[in-house]
Design a protein around this motif. Structure first.
Motif, PDB file in Angstrom:
ATOM      1  N   SER A  86       0.821  -1.219   0.000  1.00  0.00           N
ATOM      2  CA  SER A  86       0.000   0.000   0.000  1.00  0.00           C
ATOM      3  C   SER A  86       0.858   1.273   0.000  1.00  0.00           C
ATOM      4  N   PHE A  87       2.213   1.114  -0.007  1.00  0.00           N
ATOM      5  CA  PHE A  87       3.050   2.319   0.000  1.00  0.00           C
ATOM      6  C   PHE A  87       2.931   3.108  -1.314  1.00  0.00           C
ATOM      7  N   THR A  88       2.944   2.409  -2.454  1.00  0.00           N
ATOM      8  CA  THR A  88       2.869   3.118  -3.750  1.00  0.00           C
ATOM      9  C   THR A  88       1.556   3.897  -3.891  1.00  0.00           C
ATOM     10  N   PRO A  89       0.385   3.264  -3.623  1.00  0.00           N
ATOM     11  CA  PRO A  89      -0.848   4.050  -3.688  1.00  0.00           C
ATOM     12  C   PRO A  89      -0.844   5.256  -2.732  1.00  0.00           C
ATOM     13  N   PHE A  90      -0.243   5.062  -1.541  1.00  0.00           N
ATOM     14  CA  PHE A  90      -0.137   6.180  -0.585  1.00  0.00           C
ATOM     15  C   PHE A  90       0.658   7.340  -1.199  1.00  0.00           C
ATOM     16  N   LEU A  91       1.792   6.982  -1.817  1.00  0.00           N
ATOM     17  CA  LEU A  91       2.662   8.018  -2.388  1.00  0.00           C
ATOM     18  C   LEU A  91       1.984   8.715  -3.568  1.00  0.00           C
ATOM     19  N   GLN A  92       1.322   7.912  -4.398  1.00  0.00           N
ATOM     20  CA  GLN A  92       0.622   8.481  -5.553  1.00  0.00           C
ATOM     21  C   GLN A  92      -0.432   9.498  -5.095  1.00  0.00           C
ATOM     22  N   ALA A 123       9.150  -5.825  -6.934  1.00  0.00           N
ATOM     23  CA  ALA A 123       7.788  -5.410  -7.296  1.00  0.00           C
ATOM     24  C   ALA A 123       7.560  -3.957  -6.887  1.00  0.00           C
ATOM     25  N   LEU A 124       8.001  -3.585  -5.673  1.00  0.00           N
ATOM     26  CA  LEU A 124       7.773  -2.211  -5.221  1.00  0.00           C
ATOM     27  C   LEU A 124       8.619  -1.220  -6.021  1.00  0.00           C
ATOM     28  N   ILE A 125       9.875  -1.583  -6.288  1.00  0.00           N
ATOM     29  CA  ILE A 125      10.749  -0.699  -7.069  1.00  0.00           C
ATOM     30  C   ILE A 125      10.131  -0.465  -8.450  1.00  0.00           C
ATOM     31  N   ASN A 126       9.654  -1.521  -9.070  1.00  0.00           N
ATOM     32  CA  ASN A 126       9.043  -1.362 -10.396  1.00  0.00           C
ATOM     33  C   ASN A 126       7.790  -0.494 -10.334  1.00  0.00           C
ATOM     34  N   ARG A 129       8.749   3.101 -10.075  1.00  0.00           N
ATOM     35  CA  ARG A 129       9.254   3.624 -11.356  1.00  0.00           C
ATOM     36  C   ARG A 129       8.116   3.834 -12.344  1.00  0.00           C
ATOM     37  N   VAL A 130       7.109   2.942 -12.326  1.00  0.00           N
ATOM     38  CA  VAL A 130       5.934   3.123 -13.192  1.00  0.00           C
ATOM     39  C   VAL A 130       5.219   4.421 -12.804  1.00  0.00           C
ATOM     40  N   LEU A 131       5.180   4.689 -11.514  1.00  0.00           N
ATOM     41  CA  LEU A 131       4.579   5.936 -11.020  1.00  0.00           C
ATOM     42  C   LEU A 131       5.337   7.164 -11.550  1.00  0.00           C
ATOM     43  N   GLY A 132       6.608   7.000 -11.869  1.00  0.00           N
ATOM     44  CA  GLY A 132       7.392   8.112 -12.427  1.00  0.00           C
ATOM     45  C   GLY A 132       8.536   8.545 -11.526  1.00  0.00           C
ATOM     46  N   CYS A 133       8.672   7.904 -10.351  1.00  0.00           N
ATOM     47  CA  CYS A 133       9.757   8.268  -9.429  1.00  0.00           C
ATOM     48  C   CYS A 133      11.064   7.606  -9.875  1.00  0.00           C
ATOM     49  N   THR A 134      12.185   8.227  -9.474  1.00  0.00           N
ATOM     50  CA  THR A 134      13.508   7.659  -9.733  1.00  0.00           C
ATOM     51  C   THR A 134      13.895   6.832  -8.508  1.00  0.00           C
TER      52      THR A 134
END
Ligand code: G
Ligand code: MN
Length: 239
Positions: A86-92, A123-126, A129-134
């Motif tokens: 749930s970290f990626t959705p949180f960041l988005q 999986a999280l790193i990818n 990166r899909v989100l656009g972060c480096t």
């Protein structure tokens, strides 16, 4: 609280981005700040490190929203959040909510944390990166089989561990390791940052070895942002 340390382009020392560094404030009255090395492991054991990560990233997104569009920030993600889908959705949600371009946020993942569960880390790193972060691979060289990790983890940048950089002037094996790390990372199309650059002689060697970016006390110390835009502070730090 967060302190920020500039990361400079090696060729002309222009500030490329700032690394956000967490400090714990001792509210028993002392002005002493506690470094992450002294509280992150404890927070991991207590199960509160994911909350710290979220606080750090939210604060960084707020800083980015308040700063000029040319300012980029890198923040450190701990091992526990690397296992948190749930970290990626949180960041988005944070980025969208503050109208901040994901490209302005860099995420540092340490080699050793990524390797405790490589599949989940991949999986999280990818997803980031899909989100656009480096994504930066932090403390590179400090783990076992670092080059195997580099093959496995699709990161944009490696950050050479400070223990190798601090030994560059005195220890010929450090120089050999650093040269190899830079060579392989470049061959793989990745950018290289050297952290803990503490003197001019080390800087000269890093330029000779064609490192891309540098960070450390020789260039600028971490600072507490004096205003809501990091840009003027960076200029002051550089000169
Ligand atoms: O290895 P890592 O990037 O996590 O280390 C970050 C810490 O290192 C920060 O808390 C920062 O204050 C400190 N730091 C920053 N620059 C230097 C430096 O040039 N030398 C040393 N020894 N520490 C540094
Ligand atoms: Mn870091």
């Amino acid at each position: 609280m967060l302190h920020f340390q500039p990361v400079h382009r090696a060729s002309d020392l222009q500030v490329v981005h700032f690394e956000a560094l967490a400090r714990m404030v001792d509210d028993e009255g002392s002005k002493h700040l506690i470094a992450p090395a002294a509280f992150i492991a404890h927070a991991e054991r207590r199960g509160s490190v994911r909350q710290i990560d979220r606080w750090v990233f939210e604060a960084c997104v707020q800083q980015l929203a308040a700063a000029e569009a040319s300012v980029n920030i890198a923040a450190n993600l701990s091992a526990r959040s690397l296992e948190d889908p749930s970290f990626t959705p949180f960041l988005q949600q944070q980025l969208q909510g503050h109208g901040v371009e994901p490209q302005r946020l860099h995420i540092e993942v340490t080699e050793t944390s990524a390797i405790s569960d490589p599949q989940e880390a991949c999986a999280l790193i990818n997803a980031l990166r899909v989100l656009g972060c480096t994504v930066h691979l932090d403390d590179f060289g400090s783990g076992f089989s670092s080059f195997a990790h580099l093959k496995l983890l699709q990161v944009d940048t490696i950050k050479i561990d400070g223990s190798f950089v601090r030994g560059l002037c005195t220890d010929s094996s450090s120089r050999l390791f650093v040269a190899s790390m830079i060579e392989i990372a470049h061959q793989l199309g990745k950018t290289v940052i050297a952290e803990h650059v503490e003197d001019a002689a080390t800087m000269d060697i890093l330029r000779e070895l064609e490192v891309d970016m540098v960070q450390g006390f020789h260039l600028s110390r971490p600072f507490e942002p004096l205003n809501r835009s990091l840009q003027p502070v960076a200029a002051a730090v550089l000169h």
